[in-house]
Motif scaffolding. Structure first.
Motif, PDB file in Angstrom:
ATOM      1  N   PHE A   1      38.602  68.306  44.911  1.00  0.00           N
ATOM      2  CA  PHE A   1      39.444  69.190  45.702  1.00  0.00           C
ATOM      3  C   PHE A   1      40.178  68.358  46.755  1.00  0.00           C
ATOM      4  O   PHE A   1      39.673  67.338  47.223  1.00  0.00           O
ATOM      5  CB  PHE A   1      38.602  70.271  46.399  1.00  0.00           C
ATOM      6  CG  PHE A   1      38.140  71.371  45.486  1.00  0.00           C
ATOM      7  CD1 PHE A   1      38.843  72.568  45.416  1.00  0.00           C
ATOM      8  CD2 PHE A   1      37.012  71.223  44.693  1.00  0.00           C
ATOM      9  CE1 PHE A   1      38.425  73.591  44.581  1.00  0.00           C
ATOM     10  CE2 PHE A   1      36.580  72.229  43.854  1.00  0.00           C
ATOM     11  CZ  PHE A   1      37.294  73.418  43.799  1.00  0.00           C
TER      12      PHE A   1
ATOM     13  N   PHE B   1      43.660  68.682  49.941  1.00  0.00           N
ATOM     14  CA  PHE B   1      44.622  69.526  50.644  1.00  0.00           C
ATOM     15  C   PHE B   1      46.028  69.271  50.094  1.00  0.00           C
ATOM     16  O   PHE B   1      46.337  68.175  49.627  1.00  0.00           O
ATOM     17  CB  PHE B   1      44.597  69.257  52.142  1.00  0.00           C
ATOM     18  CG  PHE B   1      43.311  69.644  52.809  1.00  0.00           C
ATOM     19  CD1 PHE B   1      42.944  70.980  52.921  1.00  0.00           C
ATOM     20  CD2 PHE B   1      42.451  68.677  53.319  1.00  0.00           C
ATOM     21  CE1 PHE B   1      41.754  71.346  53.536  1.00  0.00           C
ATOM     22  CE2 PHE B   1      41.266  69.029  53.932  1.00  0.00           C
ATOM     23  CZ  PHE B   1      40.909  70.371  54.036  1.00  0.00           C
TER      24      PHE B   1
ATOM     25  N   CYS C   1      47.582  74.585  43.842  1.00  0.00           N
ATOM     26  CA  CYS C   1      47.222  74.689  45.259  1.00  0.00           C
ATOM     27  C   CYS C   1      47.200  76.160  45.657  1.00  0.00           C
ATOM     28  O   CYS C   1      48.162  76.890  45.392  1.00  0.00           O
ATOM     29  CB  CYS C   1      48.219  73.929  46.130  1.00  0.00           C
ATOM     30  SG  CYS C   1      48.220  72.135  45.851  1.00  0.00           S
TER      31      CYS C   1
ATOM     32  N   THR D   1      42.981  81.310  50.360  1.00  0.00           N
ATOM     33  CA  THR D   1      41.650  80.918  49.876  1.00  0.00           C
ATOM     34  C   THR D   1      40.594  81.987  50.158  1.00  0.00           C
ATOM     35  O   THR D   1      39.400  81.737  49.995  1.00  0.00           O
ATOM     36  CB  THR D   1      41.211  79.596  50.532  1.00  0.00           C
ATOM     37  OG1 THR D   1      41.190  79.762  51.961  1.00  0.00           O
ATOM     38  CG2 THR D   1      42.178  78.474  50.182  1.00  0.00           C
TER      39      THR D   1
ATOM     40  N   LEU E   1      33.511  76.314  49.854  1.00  0.00           N
ATOM     41  CA  LEU E   1      34.736  75.787  50.443  1.00  0.00           C
ATOM     42  C   LEU E   1      34.434  74.980  51.701  1.00  0.00           C
ATOM     43  O   LEU E   1      34.964  73.885  51.903  1.00  0.00           O
ATOM     44  CB  LEU E   1      35.676  76.945  50.770  1.00  0.00           C
ATOM     45  CG  LEU E   1      37.106  76.602  51.166  1.00  0.00           C
ATOM     46  CD1 LEU E   1      37.835  75.972  49.992  1.00  0.00           C
ATOM     47  CD2 LEU E   1      37.842  77.857  51.634  1.00  0.00           C
TER      48      LEU E   1
ATOM     49  N   MET F   1      35.017  71.003  51.499  1.00  0.00           N
ATOM     50  CA  MET F   1      36.248  70.635  52.191  1.00  0.00           C
ATOM     51  C   MET F   1      36.150  70.725  53.707  1.00  0.00           C
ATOM     52  O   MET F   1      37.089  70.364  54.401  1.00  0.00           O
ATOM     53  CB  MET F   1      37.388  71.546  51.715  1.00  0.00           C
ATOM     54  CG  MET F   1      37.690  71.461  50.233  1.00  0.00           C
ATOM     55  SD  MET F   1      38.288  69.825  49.737  1.00  0.00           S
ATOM     56  CE  MET F   1      39.836  69.721  50.632  1.00  0.00           C
TER      57      MET F   1
ATOM     58  N   ALA G   1      36.443  73.315  55.351  1.00  0.00           N
ATOM     59  CA  ALA G   1      37.622  74.127  55.645  1.00  0.00           C
ATOM     60  C   ALA G   1      37.231  75.586  55.781  1.00  0.00           C
ATOM     61  O   ALA G   1      36.341  76.076  55.071  1.00  0.00           O
ATOM     62  CB  ALA G   1      38.664  73.974  54.539  1.00  0.00           C
TER      63      ALA G   1
ATOM     64  N   ILE H   1      44.304  74.751  49.571  1.00  0.00           N
ATOM     65  CA  ILE H   1      43.311  73.938  48.855  1.00  0.00           C
ATOM     66  C   ILE H   1      43.782  73.733  47.421  1.00  0.00           C
ATOM     67  O   ILE H   1      44.193  74.676  46.750  1.00  0.00           O
ATOM     68  CB  ILE H   1      41.936  74.622  48.857  1.00  0.00           C
ATOM     69  CG1 ILE H   1      41.454  74.875  50.297  1.00  0.00           C
ATOM     70  CG2 ILE H   1      40.923  73.779  48.083  1.00  0.00           C
ATOM     71  CD1 ILE H   1      41.190  73.626  51.093  1.00  0.00           C
ATOM     72  N   CYS H   2      43.701  72.485  46.960  1.00  0.00           N
ATOM     73  CA  CYS H   2      44.224  72.139  45.636  1.00  0.00           C
ATOM     74  C   CYS H   2      43.122  71.556  44.757  1.00  0.00           C
ATOM     75  O   CYS H   2      42.124  71.019  45.240  1.00  0.00           O
ATOM     76  CB  CYS H   2      45.341  71.105  45.759  1.00  0.00           C
ATOM     77  SG  CYS H   2      46.645  71.518  46.935  1.00  0.00           S
ATOM     78  N   HIS H   3      43.350  71.635  43.448  1.00  0.00           N
ATOM     79  CA  HIS H   3      42.477  70.966  42.484  1.00  0.00           C
ATOM     80  C   HIS H   3      43.286  70.680  41.225  1.00  0.00           C
ATOM     81  O   HIS H   3      44.312  71.320  40.967  1.00  0.00           O
ATOM     82  CB  HIS H   3      41.230  71.802  42.158  1.00  0.00           C
ATOM     83  CG  HIS H   3      41.532  73.128  41.522  1.00  0.00           C
ATOM     84  ND1 HIS H   3      41.627  73.303  40.159  1.00  0.00           N
ATOM     85  CD2 HIS H   3      41.762  74.346  42.081  1.00  0.00           C
ATOM     86  CE1 HIS H   3      41.891  74.569  39.901  1.00  0.00           C
ATOM     87  NE2 HIS H   3      41.987  75.226  41.045  1.00  0.00           N
TER      88      HIS H   3
END
Length: 259
Positions: free
Chosen positions: A59, A61, A207, A211, A219, A223, A225, A232-234
């Motif tokens: 993961f 940003f 992304c 979230t 999360l 992260m 976060a 949040i990206c993957h």
């Protein structure tokens, strides 16, 4: 008689694909849905063998996605793993070293998360139908092409594919089933990467700006976060399919990289 009907269904689905996308081969991961008895058969929940490019678990940003960025892309090798695009939205996180989610838990009991529309597809026809219902039929299917065993990459460029996309993740069951979903406030990117040995590959990243539907404990753990702070990206693995409107990306990419 049952085998004949199954064969007729597979032929019809293949013909339908060719009619809608005559210049695009069926991606190899989706072609698995044409195997006999993939539709209407009870899922046995047994995990399949996972290759090294199937389930990226990194993961990051959205502001970290830029040319020249060094990315360490790790892949899940745990026996009961599910795609992280699905895993992040499960309310109860399991120890996938010891047990896995069942089909019933992922596809039946789990309702859609906030901002998510989901569907589990056991046939090519129903998978295509879900994608078209969300995006129309002027769409194309894209896949990542991570190189086996490589984990260290440099981002070569980043292309924004827009905020209209449907993601279909191959679940970790012997029987072929895809978890497809469209998620509110999600942007897709095409990310050409260069591996540490100089090999070039393509990756797809998504992304999520919203979230709130993700598992908040996971999360924060991964992260550090809080919900709603940063997108949040993957990455998507090689057996996932990303559907996007046909005009946002050169068709040559689809033809070359999803087969």
């Amino acid at each position: 008689m049952q085998l004949a009907l199954a064969g007729e269904c597979q032929s019809h689905e293949e013909e339908y694909w060719k009619a809608v996308w005559p210049n695009t081969p069926i991606p190899s991961s989706l072609r698995e849905l044409l195997k006999p008895a993939s539709e209407g058969v009870e899922i046995d929940d047994l995990p399949m063998e996972i290759d090294d490019t199937q389930y990226p678990k990194t993961f990051f940003f959205e502001h970290e996605l830029y040319p020249g960025k060094s990315m360490n892309v790790q892949f899940s090798k745990r026996p009961y793993a599910q795609p992280y695009g699905v895993y992040a939205y499960m309310r109860d996180i399991k120890d996938v070293e010891k047990e896995g989610y069942t089909y019933n838990e992922v596809c039946v009991k789990k309702g859609p998360s906030k901002g998510e529309q989901k569907f589990c597809a056991k046939s090519l026809g129903t998978l295509i139908g879900f994608a078209i219902s969300k995006l129309g039929n002027n769409i194309q299917a894209l896949s990542s092409s991570f190189i086996d065993k490589n984990e260290q990459y440099i981002v070569e460029s980043v292309q924004n594919l827009g905020d209209r996309a449907v993601m279909c993740h191959r679940l970790n069951f012997h029987k072929v089933v895809f978890y497809c979903h469209e998620i509110h406030a999600t942007t897709a990117f095409m990310v050409p990467l260069v591996a540490s040995d100089g090999t070039k590959t393509h990756a797809l990243a998504v992304c999520h700006a919203d979230t709130s539907g993700m598992n908040q404990h996971m999360l924060h753990q991964i992260m550090n976060a809080d919900p709603g702070t940063n997108p949040i990206c993957h990455f998507l693995g090689n057996k996932a399919i990303l559907w996007v409107p046909n005009l946002v990306v050169d068709n040559a990419y689809s033809t070359n990289d999803v087969v």
